[in-house]
Design an enzyme around this catalytic site. Structure first.
Site, short mmCIF file in Angstrom:
data_model
loop_
_atom_site.label_atom_id
_atom_site.label_comp_id
_atom_site.label_asym_id
_atom_site.label_seq_id
_atom_site.Cartn_x
_atom_site.Cartn_y
_atom_site.Cartn_z
N ASP A 97 0.88 -1.16 0.00
CA ASP A 97 0.00 0.00 0.00
C ASP A 97 0.92 1.22 0.00
OD1 ASP A 97 -3.20 0.64 1.58
OD2 ASP A 97 -2.07 1.76 0.08
C1 GLC Z 1 -4.24 4.39 -0.33
C2 GLC Z 1 -5.17 3.25 0.07
C3 GLC Z 1 -5.27 2.16 -0.94
C4 GLC Z 1 -5.11 2.74 -2.33
C5 GLC Z 1 -3.69 3.26 -2.45
C6 GLC Z 1 -3.42 3.92 -3.81
O1 GLC Z 1 -3.50 4.79 0.78
O2 GLC Z 1 -4.92 2.65 1.32
O3 GLC Z 1 -6.54 1.53 -0.76
O4 GLC Z 1 -5.35 1.75 -3.31
O5 GLC Z 1 -3.36 4.17 -1.41
O6 GLC Z 1 -4.20 5.04 -3.96
#
Ligand code: GLC
Length: 736
Positions: free
Chosen positions: A282
């Protein structure tokens, strides 16, 4: 004939094998040409557009230079056939090995045409509908250069304080698994290399929804048994459905952050589940191993991440800045890196990006697809079926289309932004049909439609009450739109209270005092403790955030053009003090007994949910009878048939979600008081009776026994069938 079919199957299998072998061969052929720097570049992902997380460095990022020098394998937040083509062109014409970029984006519930939020779609209890919705989402996104979505979010959530409950399918692992598989199928279709399918990403692996206190990013701590029986199940369903990627979560589980969790990312995901795709971190979750306190610096974080099984590093710079040194210091092997590169290249091959890197960059198709008539119509169809009728006293609903005057009141009555909900991608609020718009187009010029905002969503001012009350007094009925703003749920949006924010409940009380028939339309991203409204307002409709066609879908239901059939995928508490509260709880040694003081309850609250899991009404009325089992005793390993008659005793055709629950009365470990094992959505004409049949197969009875073996134990069981998790017919059977 049989011989012919066999021959065809053999030929087909050998073509597939040859094709698969070709992909593996092609992956290896690219890998052997790559330098270590180029391999590490493939593991690096940056946001090439807006930020969806805290940026970890302030360096100026020259996207083109990064691509030209092979320092980035993927961008997120870059969209558009034109822009993605420009960047792809640099990758495949100017970089040394011409490896295409994979473009990822959060297509969570729509790209340009926003569909209902996932918790709304889960309320339809219709996996085919979810598959249709995600199929359209993929079609629209792929036409604009998107190859990969960071969806479906499959985190089980038992705590509505957690804002991300809106992004998933609720509290139940069976329903969550069914919806996870449906979404993967919808996004990926039958052919990942087609130009209208995109790679999916089951997230956030894992246990993210168990954040203590419902506070986002907080610690998750649960038993191994709960982990496997509740939180992992939808991920296993997504892997079994062929999901191309997973995203590891921010949280720790019992002291081990997911981005450094070898047990999770390698032993469970790869060794046990045989997952062949790749894992993306993430946003900066590898870098966050430092504040978690398991890495002293970014170099150690990189070592932990790559060794645990995180293949691609989103935005932390850990891999691009440290892996080469770690290899030189023999702390990380080239084989380890090769395995991650191989997984990423494989998905790029499967997407067809090596064969035609521009296949998703078709400006003409992009223009024709976005907000197309079919997609917009699909958003309305999905939205209608996502609506849950919570209360309809004296059948105040549906309202008559001949009504002379209607007052549409409330802070969500004419909002163009909030119906999009959180994570609405690159939608456009000018395309939103508000409730006011929907009522107007439903009733046309004949009716006198009054509008008052009444108050804001979170403000304390009651100045708008007077005009709202005046509108109500002039109308034959009131549609009162209350709830949360779109940014009160979603990421980093936990709430300590589940009450309606601001002075909305006071507005409802003032409107109620007018004595007019009032329908409350809720727009919210989580269960709310709407006790006063539930007690006093005759009709209540849960609409969550329904996307661009909200107003039309809600008007379809309010004025009877669509008979609501949604069911809650989450429990609605009476008080935040009850949280966590969920239907498949344990009995404890002292289950609640109102006649016995020494039992498990709150002395200052009714000890039941406000609305239970699986609850939802219809304009029709259904009666259940004749629950029967194929046997009262079966051998272990045998299936059991369950039948029930469902009759529509109303004068209106309608759909009913018939739900099957089972309780294992005695096990080597304690078992939930009931667990959803199956459901079936049936359409019944007025007066029609249907016999609905379920089969309880052995795999539906398996659980992790005292030794963590996934097995069925002999003993006595209860079977429940009904319209929600409380109003149920029951029977019993035993397994020898
Ligand atoms: C965010 C979220 C995740 C998302 C990623 C990219 O922090 O936790 O769900 O897909 O970053 O945007």
């Amino acid at each position: 004939m049989k011989k012919f079919i066999t021959a065809v199957l053999i030929i087909y299998a050998s073509i597939l094998f040859a094709q698969q072998k070709t992909i593996e061969q092609r992956v290896d052929s690219v890998l052997t040409l790559m330098t270590l720097d180029e391999k590490i570049g493939q593991l690096n992902q940056y946001s090439g557009g807006w930020e969806t997380g805290v940026r970890t460095d302030n360096s100026v990022r020259d996207r083109e230079e990064l691509v030209r020098t092979g320092k980035v394998g993927s961008f997120l937040n870059v969209i558009g056939a034109d822009l993605t083509r420009k960047i792809q062109k640099i990758a495949v014409e100017q970089s040394r090995l011409k490896i295409p970029i994979i473009f990822g984006l959060d297509v969570i519930h729509g790209f340009r045409s926003t569909f209902p939020v996932p918790i709304a779609e889960a309320s339809s209890w219709n996996p085919k509908l979810v598959e249709t919705s995600t199929r359209w989402q993929a079609t629209e996104a792929a036409s604009a250069g998107v190859h990969w979505t960071f969806a479906p979010m499959v985190d089980i959530a038992r705590d509505p304080r957690w804002g991300r409950i809106v992004e998933g399918s609720g509290e139940d692992p069976y329903l969550g698994s069914i919806m996870a598989a449906a979404a993967v199928k919808g996004f990926q279709g039958n052919d990942l290399s087609a130009n209208n399918t995109i790679a999916a990403c089951a997230k956030h692996f894992a246990g993210y929804g168990a954040a203590e206190g419902g506070r986002d990013y907080n610690t998750a701590d649960f038993s191994e048994r709960t982990f496997h029986e509740i939180y992992l199940r939808p991920f296993k369903a997504a892997v079994d459905a062929g999901v191309a990627t997973l995203m590891c979560s921010f949280n720790e589980i019992g002291g081990v952050p997911s981005s450094a969790n070898y047990e999770l990312l390698t032993k469970i995901l790869r060794d046990d589940w045989k997952f062949k795709g790749f894992v993306v971190s993430d946003w900066n979750s590898i870098g966050e191993l430092i504040p978690h306190g398991v890495a002293k610096d970014l170099k150690q974080a990189a070592e932990l991440g790559i060794k645990a099984g995180v293949d691609m590093d989103m935005e932390s710079n850990a891999y691009i800045r440290n892996l080469k040194t770690l290899v030189e210091e023999k702390k990380v092997s080239v084989q380890n890196i090769d395995e991650s590169v191989r997984r990423i290249l494989r998905v790029k091959f499967e997407l067809g990006l090596f064969d035609d890197p521009y296949k998703y960059c078709d400006e003409k198709r992009e223009k024709e697809t976005e907000f197309s008539k079919e997609i917009v119509e699909a958003t309305r169809k999905v939205a209608r079926e996502s609506i849950v009728l919570l209360k309809n006293e004296k059948n105040i609903l549906p309202l008559s289309k001949e009504i002379k005057s209607v007052a549409v009141i409330g802070p969500l009555a004419n909002s163009h932004e909030d119906p999009l909900g959180p994570w609405s991608g690159v939608s456009d609020s000018t395309h939103v049909v508000t409730v006011l718009d929907g009522v107007k187009s439903k009733l046309g010029a004949a009716a006198n439609i009054l509008y008052s905002q009444g108050c804001t969503i979170t403000g304390t001012s009651e100045d708008g009450f007077k005009s709202a009350v005046e509108s109500a007094q002039k109308a034959d009925a009131v549609i009162l739109c209350l709830g949360e703003s779109l940014n009160m749920s979603g990421e980093a949006s936990a709430r300590a209270s589940l009450d309606l924010p601001g002075v909305q409940e006071k507005l409802a009380e003032e409107i109620f005092k007018t004595g007019k028939p009032v329908v409350v339309v809720l727009m919210n991203g989580r269960p709310l403790t709407i006790n006063w409204i539930s007690e006093n307002i005759p009709a209540v409709v849960e609409t969550w955030f329904l996307g661009i066609q909200s107003g039309n879908a809600i008007a379809d239901v309010l004025f009877g053009d669509y008979n609501p059939n949604g069911k809650l995928p989450v429990t609605f508490p009476r008080s935040v003090g009850q949280v966590p509260i969920y239907y498949n709880h344990k009995n404890t040694g002292r289950p609640y007994n109102p006649k016995d003081h020494y039992t498990s309850y709150y002395q200052d609250l009714q000890n039941t949910p406000l609305y239970p899991f699986g609850y939802g009404l219809s304009y029709s009325k259904f009666e259940y009878s004749n629950l029967s089992l194929s046997s009262s005793k079966i051998k272990n390993g045998e299936p059991l048939k369950v039948k029930v008659d469902v009759k529509n005793v109303s004068s209106r055709e309608g759909e009913e979600v018939v739900q099957l629950y089972v309780q294992d009365l005695v096990g080597s470990v304690t078992r939930p008081v009931k667990e959803l094992k199956d459901f079936s959505k049936v359409d019944l004409k007025p007066g029609e009776t249907k016999t609905v049949e379920f089969t309880i197969t052995p795999d539906k009875l398996k659980f992790y026994d005292i030794n963590m073996n996934f097995t069925v134990e002999p003993g006595d069981f209860k079977v429940f069938v009904g319209t929600n998790s409380v109003d149920l017919l029951e029977s019993t059977f035993s397994i020898d």
